[in-house]
Design a protein around this motif. Structure first.
Motif, short mmCIF file in Angstrom:
data_model
loop_
_atom_site.label_atom_id
_atom_site.label_comp_id
_atom_site.label_asym_id
_atom_site.label_seq_id
_atom_site.Cartn_x
_atom_site.Cartn_y
_atom_site.Cartn_z
N ASP A 329 38.54 46.24 39.26
CA ASP A 329 37.77 47.44 39.66
C ASP A 329 36.66 47.44 38.24
O ASP A 329 35.54 47.51 38.43
CB ASP A 329 38.20 48.59 39.88
CG ASP A 329 37.38 49.83 39.97
OD1 ASP A 329 36.66 49.47 41.07
OD2 ASP A 329 37.04 50.78 39.33
N ARG A 330 37.31 47.25 37.10
CA ARG A 330 36.58 47.34 35.68
C ARG A 330 36.02 45.83 35.61
O ARG A 330 35.21 45.80 34.36
CB ARG A 330 37.62 47.70 34.51
CG ARG A 330 38.26 48.97 34.42
CD ARG A 330 39.10 48.85 33.38
NE ARG A 330 39.74 50.19 33.05
CZ ARG A 330 40.37 50.64 32.01
NH1 ARG A 330 40.54 49.46 31.07
NH2 ARG A 330 40.90 51.76 31.81
N GLU A 331 36.26 44.79 36.21
CA GLU A 331 35.60 43.55 36.33
C GLU A 331 36.15 42.97 35.02
O GLU A 331 35.79 41.82 34.42
CB GLU A 331 34.18 43.68 36.12
CG GLU A 331 33.52 44.27 37.41
CD GLU A 331 32.01 43.97 37.29
OE1 GLU A 331 31.35 43.02 37.01
OE2 GLU A 331 31.29 44.89 37.71
N GLN A 332 37.35 43.51 34.80
CA GLN A 332 38.07 42.73 33.57
C GLN A 332 39.00 41.55 34.05
O GLN A 332 39.77 40.71 33.44
CB GLN A 332 38.96 43.46 32.88
CG GLN A 332 38.23 44.52 31.93
CD GLN A 332 39.14 45.51 31.05
OE1 GLN A 332 39.30 46.65 31.39
NE2 GLN A 332 39.60 45.02 29.98
N LEU A 333 39.18 41.67 35.67
CA LEU A 333 39.97 40.61 36.09
C LEU A 333 39.09 39.87 37.18
O LEU A 333 38.51 40.67 38.21
CB LEU A 333 41.21 40.99 36.96
CG LEU A 333 42.26 39.92 37.35
CD1 LEU A 333 42.55 38.80 36.21
CD2 LEU A 333 43.54 40.58 37.98
N GLU A 385 40.55 36.32 33.11
CA GLU A 385 40.32 37.45 32.47
C GLU A 385 39.03 37.50 31.56
O GLU A 385 38.61 36.82 30.68
CB GLU A 385 41.40 37.48 31.43
CG GLU A 385 42.80 37.34 32.28
CD GLU A 385 44.14 37.34 31.48
OE1 GLU A 385 43.89 36.74 30.24
OE2 GLU A 385 45.10 37.53 31.77
N THR A 386 38.44 39.06 31.62
CA THR A 386 37.05 39.05 31.14
C THR A 386 37.16 40.34 29.96
O THR A 386 38.03 41.07 30.20
CB THR A 386 36.01 39.27 31.87
OG1 THR A 386 35.77 40.31 32.44
CG2 THR A 386 35.89 38.04 32.69
N SER A 387 36.40 40.58 29.30
CA SER A 387 36.02 41.69 28.39
C SER A 387 35.59 43.00 29.09
O SER A 387 35.71 43.97 28.79
CB SER A 387 35.33 41.42 27.20
OG SER A 387 34.02 41.28 27.40
N GLY A 388 34.99 42.66 30.61
CA GLY A 388 34.50 43.69 31.39
C GLY A 388 33.14 43.13 32.04
O GLY A 388 32.99 42.07 32.20
N GLN A 391 30.65 40.57 30.33
CA GLN A 391 30.87 39.46 30.10
C GLN A 391 30.94 38.50 31.63
O GLN A 391 30.84 37.52 31.90
CB GLN A 391 32.03 39.14 29.55
CG GLN A 391 32.54 37.56 29.13
CD GLN A 391 33.95 37.73 28.53
OE1 GLN A 391 34.83 38.20 28.89
NE2 GLN A 391 33.71 37.15 27.12
N SER A 392 31.29 39.47 32.76
CA SER A 392 31.62 38.81 33.97
C SER A 392 30.36 38.43 34.72
O SER A 392 30.29 37.49 35.24
CB SER A 392 32.30 39.98 34.87
OG SER A 392 33.69 40.08 34.62
N ILE A 395 29.07 35.09 32.85
CA ILE A 395 29.62 34.16 33.32
C ILE A 395 29.21 33.55 34.45
O ILE A 395 28.90 32.32 34.77
CB ILE A 395 31.23 34.39 33.53
CG1 ILE A 395 31.80 34.40 32.16
CG2 ILE A 395 32.01 33.23 34.21
CD1 ILE A 395 33.43 35.05 32.09
N VAL A 396 29.14 34.40 35.53
CA VAL A 396 28.49 34.11 37.08
C VAL A 396 27.05 33.48 36.84
O VAL A 396 26.86 32.69 37.41
CB VAL A 396 28.49 35.31 38.04
CG1 VAL A 396 27.82 35.01 39.27
CG2 VAL A 396 29.73 35.74 38.01
N ARG A 397 26.34 34.14 36.13
CA ARG A 397 24.97 33.80 35.85
C ARG A 397 24.76 32.26 35.20
O ARG A 397 24.00 31.37 35.69
CB ARG A 397 24.49 34.84 34.80
CG ARG A 397 22.67 34.52 34.78
CD ARG A 397 21.80 35.44 34.03
NE ARG A 397 22.65 36.03 32.62
CZ ARG A 397 23.21 37.15 32.63
NH1 ARG A 397 23.61 38.00 33.52
NH2 ARG A 397 23.50 37.19 31.56
N SER A 398 25.61 32.06 34.31
CA SER A 398 25.77 30.78 33.75
C SER A 398 26.24 29.57 34.63
O SER A 398 25.42 28.57 34.72
CB SER A 398 26.74 30.73 32.46
OG SER A 398 26.96 29.46 31.75
#
Length: 411
Positions: A329-333, A385-388, A391-392, A395-398
């Motif tokens: 939910d936090r987008e850390q996973l 695993e991300t910082s939130g 960062q998520s 990553i998707v944009r890249s």
């Protein structure tokens, strides 16, 4: 109709407090200020840490009060109860302390940690039924002689009075409290606490919290009669009774100011919040009160508020489930599905793009069976695993900017 003629008065609660005045049975649990929750809510938040009670919950209070009265009346040699977990442990400990046998019926899906703990306190445990209501029906059938007493989880004035001792303690801890927030399963806990505050501090707002997947109080209040659910669906097994009683409904109608519901997602976030900020391991039912004060359902700004952490018996499997849900939910996973040409070097290429952002890849697998794939294509499914959230999104944009079709599959 049980609750129509039996009520719980402050004198009953005070008598219960005298009856359980034994630190080896019930201890005075601490209250701690949470500056992190202060910032999130705009209130002055004092956590009542009843999850640190013997057996990990408040349930011993009511169970001991009930069984002690049965023993004093004479003839009781065994008690029977039905429980999803915390009541089971309270009854087992109280019965052992008072020198009587106990048989506890628990649903087959009860957390193993709670089953093991109940047995460790001296009870015989039978696993019956898929939920609390089925366990209850079976347990009542075990009361087959005058020497056996049934100890209901909430539909009993002695149970409510015992739980009310926690209300007296909470008032003594913070007599200036504006709002007290209490989880509701069958309603025995909030009934007892509300009875205590109605006498000691009637101006204090009493708020009850139910899990959305086991919510019965609002409909019961609307209909003016106790409503039960055919099934419940919540991670908060401690408040997953699926029903209240006429006794507890009457008390809620008289003394509780507001009842709100929270989702399992909100409960999971509260469990993680308490773990991170308060350094406390609290089960879903116990965290429901914190879920309420950080939700949009309850405004406590500018108040002195005391959320009750009613239980801490969190099974490790459930803890893992809760953490995965909350981190997702936090987008850390982050779980990503990336469409590639199935040839050497593509996994390394995409993995490098993720690594460039400093994120950690927990798992990756190929999926070549999806119907939308053409011959020679595959999906790479990453768990990262991300910082939130920031960062998520980067990553998707890249990955997308490098020409890959990418989808988030856990949002």
């Amino acid at each position: 109709m049980n609750g129509a003629y039996e009520t719980v008065e402050i004198a009953d609660v005070e008598a219960a407090r005298d009856r359980i005045d034994d630190e080896s049975v019930v201890k005075h649990t601490p209250v701690e200020r949470s500056t992190s929750l202060d910032e999130l809510t705009g209130a002055e938040v004092h956590l009542k840490m009843e999850h640190l009670q013997w057996t990990g919950s408040f349930k011993t209070r009511g169970a001991y009060n009930k069984i002690a009265q049965c023993v004093a009346d004479g003839g009781t040699e065994r008690v029977v109860a039905a429980s999803a977990g915390n009541h089971a442990q309270g009854v087992a400990l109280a019965a052992t302390k008072l020198g009587v046998d106990s048989t506890i019926v628990m649903p087959r899906g009860a957390p193993q940690a709670k089953v093991d703990a109940t047995r460790s306190y001296g009870a015989d445990v039978e696993l019956v039924g898929s939920d609390f209501q089925e366990a209850m029906t079976y347990a009542k059938g075990l009361v087959d002689d005058d020497a056996t007493a049934f100890v209901h989880a909430y539909d009993d004035p002695a149970i409510v009075a015992g739980q009310g001792t926690l209300g007296l303690e909470m008032y003594d801890d913070r007599p200036d409290v504006d709002t007290v927030v209490v989880p509701i399963g069958g309603g025995g806990l909030i009934s007892g606490i509300a009875t205590a505050f109605a006498d000691r501090s009637p101006e204090t707002r009493i708020v009850g919290v139910q899990a959305a997947g086991a919510s019965t109080v609002s409909e019961s209040l609307r209909k003016g009669a106790a409503v039960s659910l055919d099934s419940v669906d919540t991670i908060a097994d401690g408040i997953a009774t699926g029903g209240i009683s006429e006794l507890t409904l009457s008390s809620i109608e008289s003394h509780v100011d507001e009842v709100v519901t929270v989702t399992d997602g909100e409960i999971a976030r509260a469990v993680l919040l308490l773990l991170e900020r308060a350094k406390q391991v609290v089960e879903g039912a116990g965290a429901a009160s914190v879920a309420a004060i950080v939700s949009d359902e309850l405004d406590v700004r500018g108040e002195t508020v005391m959320p009750l952490l009613s239980g801490g018996n969190l099974d490790m499997t459930m803890l893992q489930t809760v953490l995965v849900h909350a981190l997702t939910d936090r987008e850390q996973l982050l779980k990503l599905r990336v469409r590639i040409d199935d040839r050497p070097g593509k996994m390394e290429d995409v993995s490098g793009l993720i690594a460039d952002h400093g994120a950690n890849i927990r798992t990756v697998r190929h999926d070549r069976s999806a119907p939308e794939l053409d011959v020679g294509e595959a999906h790479l499914v990453f768990q990262v695993e991300t910082s939130g959230a920031g960062q998520s999104r980067a990553i998707v944009r890249s990955i997308r900017d490098h020409g890959y079709e990418v989808r988030r599959v856990n949002a």
